[in-house]
Scaffold this motif. Structure first.
Motif, mmCIF file in Angstrom:
data_model
loop_
_atom_site.group_PDB
_atom_site.id
_atom_site.type_symbol
_atom_site.label_atom_id
_atom_site.label_comp_id
_atom_site.label_asym_id
_atom_site.label_seq_id
_atom_site.Cartn_x
_atom_site.Cartn_y
_atom_site.Cartn_z
ATOM 1 N N ARG A 16 0.719 -1.315 0.099
ATOM 2 C CA ARG A 16 0.063 0.000 -0.063
ATOM 3 C C ARG A 16 1.020 1.252 -0.026
ATOM 4 O O ARG A 16 2.099 1.166 0.008
ATOM 5 N N GLY A 17 0.086 2.458 0.016
ATOM 6 C CA GLY A 17 1.166 3.713 0.255
ATOM 7 C C GLY A 17 1.991 4.039 -0.889
ATOM 8 O O GLY A 17 2.000 3.804 -2.005
ATOM 9 N N ILE A 18 3.147 4.480 -0.253
ATOM 10 C CA ILE A 18 4.436 4.898 -0.964
ATOM 11 C C ILE A 18 4.944 3.860 -1.839
ATOM 12 O O ILE A 18 5.140 3.872 -3.005
ATOM 13 N N GLY A 19 5.007 2.542 -1.275
ATOM 14 C CA GLY A 19 5.445 1.323 -1.664
ATOM 15 C C GLY A 19 4.812 0.923 -3.087
ATOM 16 O O GLY A 19 5.398 0.754 -4.209
ATOM 17 N N ALA A 20 3.420 1.036 -3.052
ATOM 18 C CA ALA A 20 2.440 0.801 -4.082
ATOM 19 C C ALA A 20 2.742 1.586 -5.184
ATOM 20 O O ALA A 20 2.644 1.248 -6.351
ATOM 21 N N ALA A 21 2.879 2.854 -4.876
ATOM 22 C CA ALA A 21 2.879 3.887 -5.793
ATOM 23 C C ALA A 21 4.315 3.636 -6.749
ATOM 24 O O ALA A 21 4.402 3.955 -7.682
ATOM 25 N N ILE A 22 5.355 3.411 -6.138
ATOM 26 C CA ILE A 22 6.601 3.037 -6.560
ATOM 27 C C ILE A 22 6.368 1.942 -7.469
ATOM 28 O O ILE A 22 7.115 1.842 -8.704
ATOM 29 N N VAL A 23 5.878 0.669 -7.145
ATOM 30 C CA VAL A 23 5.769 -0.467 -8.088
ATOM 31 C C VAL A 23 4.854 0.411 -9.323
ATOM 32 O O VAL A 23 5.343 -0.193 -10.307
ATOM 33 N N ARG A 24 3.718 0.964 -9.280
ATOM 34 C CA ARG A 24 3.210 1.159 -10.316
ATOM 35 C C ARG A 24 3.975 2.290 -11.321
ATOM 36 O O ARG A 24 4.169 2.237 -12.376
ATOM 37 N N LYS A 25 4.705 3.115 -10.528
ATOM 38 C CA LYS A 25 5.800 3.916 -11.554
ATOM 39 C C LYS A 25 6.700 3.227 -12.218
ATOM 40 O O LYS A 25 6.859 3.451 -13.147
ATOM 41 N N PHE A 26 7.380 2.324 -11.398
ATOM 42 C CA PHE A 26 8.424 1.566 -11.956
ATOM 43 C C PHE A 26 8.002 0.668 -13.227
ATOM 44 O O PHE A 26 8.542 0.607 -14.305
ATOM 45 N N ALA A 27 6.551 -0.097 -12.818
ATOM 46 C CA ALA A 27 5.940 -0.778 -14.134
ATOM 47 C C ALA A 27 5.824 0.162 -15.310
ATOM 48 O O ALA A 27 5.953 -0.229 -16.409
ATOM 49 N N ALA A 28 5.309 1.288 -15.126
ATOM 50 C CA ALA A 28 4.988 2.276 -16.046
ATOM 51 C C ALA A 28 6.380 2.681 -17.004
ATOM 52 O O ALA A 28 6.428 2.884 -18.104
ATOM 53 N N GLU A 29 7.429 2.602 -16.201
ATOM 54 C CA GLU A 29 8.799 3.087 -16.688
ATOM 55 C C GLU A 29 9.509 1.570 -17.372
ATOM 56 O O GLU A 29 10.586 1.638 -17.751
ATOM 57 N N GLY A 30 8.750 0.678 -17.456
ATOM 58 C CA GLY A 30 9.204 -0.641 -18.107
ATOM 59 C C GLY A 30 9.987 -1.563 -17.279
ATOM 60 O O GLY A 30 10.534 -2.516 -17.703
ATOM 61 N N ALA A 31 10.028 -1.399 -15.811
ATOM 62 C CA ALA A 31 10.901 -2.447 -14.932
ATOM 63 C C ALA A 31 10.022 -3.618 -14.777
ATOM 64 O O ALA A 31 8.724 -3.628 -14.916
ATOM 65 N N THR A 32 10.719 -4.643 -14.528
ATOM 66 C CA THR A 32 10.146 -5.725 -14.009
ATOM 67 C C THR A 32 10.166 -5.824 -12.326
ATOM 68 O O THR A 32 11.165 -5.845 -12.038
ATOM 69 N N VAL A 33 8.954 -5.703 -11.689
ATOM 70 C CA VAL A 33 8.968 -5.455 -10.202
ATOM 71 C C VAL A 33 8.599 -6.612 -9.491
ATOM 72 O O VAL A 33 7.426 -7.339 -9.437
ATOM 73 N N VAL A 34 9.431 -6.920 -8.434
ATOM 74 C CA VAL A 34 9.016 -7.999 -7.440
ATOM 75 C C VAL A 34 8.680 -6.813 -6.160
ATOM 76 O O VAL A 34 9.250 -6.242 -5.741
ATOM 77 N N ALA A 35 7.345 -7.362 -5.741
ATOM 78 C CA ALA A 35 6.603 -6.443 -4.624
ATOM 79 C C ALA A 35 6.709 -7.521 -3.466
ATOM 80 O O ALA A 35 6.414 -8.397 -3.619
ATOM 81 N N CYS A 36 7.168 -6.635 -2.098
ATOM 82 C CA CYS A 36 7.273 -7.600 -1.087
ATOM 83 C C CYS A 36 6.639 -6.754 0.012
ATOM 84 O O CYS A 36 6.522 -5.541 0.132
ATOM 85 N N ALA A 37 5.864 -7.531 0.899
ATOM 86 C CA ALA A 37 5.431 -7.159 2.161
ATOM 87 C C ALA A 37 4.911 -8.310 2.830
ATOM 88 O O ALA A 37 5.038 -9.335 2.575
ATOM 89 N N ARG A 38 4.649 -7.790 4.409
ATOM 90 C CA ARG A 38 4.352 -9.062 5.022
ATOM 91 C C ARG A 38 2.951 -9.799 4.557
ATOM 92 O O ARG A 38 2.971 -11.134 4.422
ATOM 93 N N SER A 39 2.282 -9.050 4.434
ATOM 94 C CA SER A 39 1.001 -9.647 3.807
ATOM 95 C C SER A 39 0.475 -8.788 2.398
ATOM 96 O O SER A 39 0.473 -7.673 2.231
ATOM 97 N N ILE A 40 0.829 -9.514 1.373
ATOM 98 C CA ILE A 40 0.435 -9.314 -0.065
ATOM 99 C C ILE A 40 0.014 -10.294 -0.926
ATOM 100 O O ILE A 40 0.751 -11.089 -0.975
ATOM 101 N N GLU A 41 -1.039 -10.074 -1.608
ATOM 102 C CA GLU A 41 -1.452 -11.094 -2.419
ATOM 103 C C GLU A 41 -1.451 -10.648 -3.812
ATOM 104 O O GLU A 41 -0.883 -11.555 -4.710
ATOM 105 N N SER A 42 -1.672 -9.527 -4.246
ATOM 106 C CA SER A 42 -1.411 -9.068 -5.620
ATOM 107 C C SER A 42 -0.796 -7.534 -5.282
ATOM 108 O O SER A 42 -1.136 -6.987 -4.180
ATOM 109 N N CYS A 43 -0.380 -7.112 -6.346
ATOM 110 C CA CYS A 43 0.073 -5.618 -6.401
ATOM 111 C C CYS A 43 0.124 -5.025 -7.922
ATOM 112 O O CYS A 43 0.617 -5.841 -8.803
ATOM 113 N N GLU A 44 -0.801 -4.221 -8.289
ATOM 114 C CA GLU A 44 -0.926 -3.679 -9.650
ATOM 115 C C GLU A 44 0.491 -3.199 -10.157
ATOM 116 O O GLU A 44 1.342 -2.468 -9.475
#
Ligand code: NAP
Length: 243
Positions: A16-44
């Motif tokens: 959520r929050g800043i981390g989820a926004a970083i994942v979205r921005k990185f994906a938009a810039e073409g990165a392959t992103v591994v998203a981590c948290a203690r509880s995470i099922e899916s991440c845009e």
């Protein structure tokens, strides 16, 4: 072409929050992103989600291993996972001190250590070093201190010192390490703060608005990309002019 095209990135605290926004921005810039948290099922925007407690070295090492097994490399690490357990110094429990330091500071150390060797080995197609970029999320209060946050400010000040040390240790291998110091950003971490405190913060912000998660994600994407290739050991404040 996006500024992170072809890069593999790990982002912690991505549920959520800043981390989820970083994942979205990185994906938009073409990165392959591994998203981590203690509880995470899916991440845009994420190519893979990993349940990881950043304060557990075995889980951290396993996450980096799984990333390299699946995607072959890791070019970017964003140490964003963080918590607060606020209270005045005289009443702060050992448990509240330890938990905040373990997640915010030790977690940043564990993930940085785990990616250091793989990043040092990264090569471009022409055989030259590709290195890597580590971006640590600290805080304006890691620079200024803040009453009621002895544990949090110590952890974030520690992250700044760690950032500068990692930059010095790994610079010769083309691995950069910088920090972003957000000011007051609207997220779950800040939503519960008392209105009078929010008002007092607002009065100190020349741009007269609270930051949005995307304000931080854009700064992090720049530091992660080759556009900042000659920048290392720095702290980029993104705080509306607050400090
Ligand atoms: P947030 O909404 O509370 O999100 C924190 C994230 O960290 C969540 O995804 C959480 O997921 C994860 N996390 C917490 N403990 C973890 C652990 N042990 N292992 C792995 N992940 C963990 O907070 P935010 O506002 O987006 O803050 C993100 C970062 O920015 C933090 O480092 C924070 O200190 C920093 N920051 C925020 C502000 C602000 O005003 N919001 C200002 C300055 C700095 P799980 O709970 O599922 O693990």
């Amino acid at each position: 072409m996006g500024s992170l095209e072809g890069k593999v990135a790990i982002v912690t605290g991505a549920s959520r929050g800043i981390g989820a926004a970083i994942v979205r921005k990185f994906a938009a810039e073409g990165a392959t992103v591994v998203a981590c948290a203690r509880s995470i099922e899916s991440c845009e925007g994420a190519a893979m989600c990993q349940k990881v407690d950043v304060s557990d070295s075995a889980q951290v090492d396993a996450c980096v291993k799984a990333t390299i097994e699946r995607f072959g490399r890791v070019d970017v690490l964003v140490n964003n996972a963080g918590i607060t357990r606020d209270g005045l110094l005289m009443r702060m429990s050992d448990a509240d001190w330890d938990q905040v330091l373990d997640i915010n500071l030790k977690g940043t150390f564990l993930f940085s250590r785990a990616v250091a060797r793989p990043m040092m080995k990264n090569k471009r197609a022409d055989g030259t070093s590709a290195g890597g970029s580590i971006v640590n999320i600290t805080s304006v209060v890691g620079i200024t201190g803040n009453a009621g946050q002895a544990n949090y400010t110590a952890s974030k000040g520690g992250v700044i010192a760690l950032t500068k040390t990692v930059a010095k240790e790994l610079g010769s291998r083309n691995v950069r390490c910088n920090a972003v110091a957000p000011g007051f950003i609207e997220s779950k971490m800040t939503e519960g703060l008392p209105e009078d405190l929010k008002k007092a913060y607002m009065e100190k912000i020349p741009l007269r608005r609270f930051g949005q998660v995307d304000d931080i994600a854009r700064a992090v994407a720049w530091l992660a990309s080759d556009e900042s290739a000659y920048v290392t050991g720095q702290v980029l404040s993104v705080n509306g002019g607050m400090v």
